[in-house]
Write a protein that holds these residues in place. Sequence first.
Motif, PDB file in Angstrom:
ATOM      1  N   GLU A   1       0.975  -1.019  -0.154  1.00 54.43           N
ATOM      2  CA  GLU A   1      -0.056   0.018  -0.153  1.00 54.43           C
ATOM      3  C   GLU A   1       0.856   1.371  -0.021  1.00 54.43           C
ATOM      4  O   GLU A   1       0.838   1.827   0.948  1.00 54.43           O
ATOM      5  N   PRO A   2       1.532   1.514  -1.131  1.00 53.61           N
ATOM      6  CA  PRO A   2       2.424   2.505  -1.168  1.00 53.61           C
ATOM      7  C   PRO A   2       1.598   4.021  -1.061  1.00 53.61           C
ATOM      8  O   PRO A   2       0.679   4.053  -1.352  1.00 53.61           O
ATOM      9  N   SER A   3       2.208   4.938  -0.086  1.00 50.56           N
ATOM     10  CA  SER A   3       1.350   6.201  -0.117  1.00 50.56           C
ATOM     11  C   SER A   3       1.759   7.217  -1.007  1.00 50.56           C
ATOM     12  O   SER A   3       1.042   7.989  -1.323  1.00 50.56           O
ATOM     13  N   GLY A   4       2.744   6.799  -1.997  1.00 55.24           N
ATOM     14  CA  GLY A   4       2.999   7.751  -3.050  1.00 55.24           C
ATOM     15  C   GLY A   4       2.283   7.189  -4.324  1.00 55.24           C
ATOM     16  O   GLY A   4       1.616   6.589  -4.234  1.00 55.24           O
TER      17      GLY A   4
ATOM     18  N   ARG B   1      -5.688   4.618  14.885  1.00 58.88           N
ATOM     19  CA  ARG B   1      -4.981   4.575  13.325  1.00 58.88           C
ATOM     20  C   ARG B   1      -6.013   3.637  12.691  1.00 58.88           C
ATOM     21  O   ARG B   1      -6.674   2.829  12.976  1.00 58.88           O
TER      22      ARG B   1
ATOM     23  N   THR C   1      -6.608   2.646   8.547  1.00 59.42           N
ATOM     24  CA  THR C   1      -6.025   2.257   7.187  1.00 59.42           C
ATOM     25  C   THR C   1      -7.232   1.746   6.262  1.00 59.42           C
ATOM     26  O   THR C   1      -7.770   0.578   6.467  1.00 59.42           O
TER      27      THR C   1
END
Length: 204
Positions: free
Chosen positions: A33-36, A158, A160
Amino acid sequence: MDFYDGRLRARDARGATLFDAVPAAAYRGVLAEPSGPGGPHLRALGPETGWYRVGPLARLQVCDLLTSEKAETERQRLLAPGDGKPLQGSVFHHGARLVELLHAAELIRDLLDDPELLGTDLMADRGAPQREAVGVIEAPRGTLLQRYEVDEAGRIRRCTLLFVHPQQQPGDGCGAAGGGGAILRRPPRHRGSARPYRGGDPRL
């Protein structure tokens, strides 16, 4: 196919199984799950070729069977032109939605006569409090993944969310798996798998 329980499975564009029986809580071991830029992808294949789809057509092509008789017959008929290989194309995506609607209707019919639902013992045991939980659900547009962490008072600290849209990477006619794979939880072999979830969003 199971909308609530079961485990994760992925197949590639040729129909070969990439992974199977992965517990939902362990999804981060197989999905990145890349943030970019780049979007979510299958870890084993990397960001260049590991993109995948999770919508109705992918679900029908990854599962072993539907637990309702008429919908399973229509699923097999829909997928027959692929001869075991994943299909693409708008007509197949629309057909998959219709098969899932038929499946949901058959399951609803069965649930209306389910003695467990007609009984008086309707509260589930809450069990011990957990500090982290993962939820995976097959929504109308595809697989939705959620992970929550809470503090000792039960407040969310948190969260996601892996929504459907970023997982629906476009393909170039190379199968339900696109470049990497399609994900679906495989059905457990018990009647509890017959719990449909349907909504009104017609988009891919």
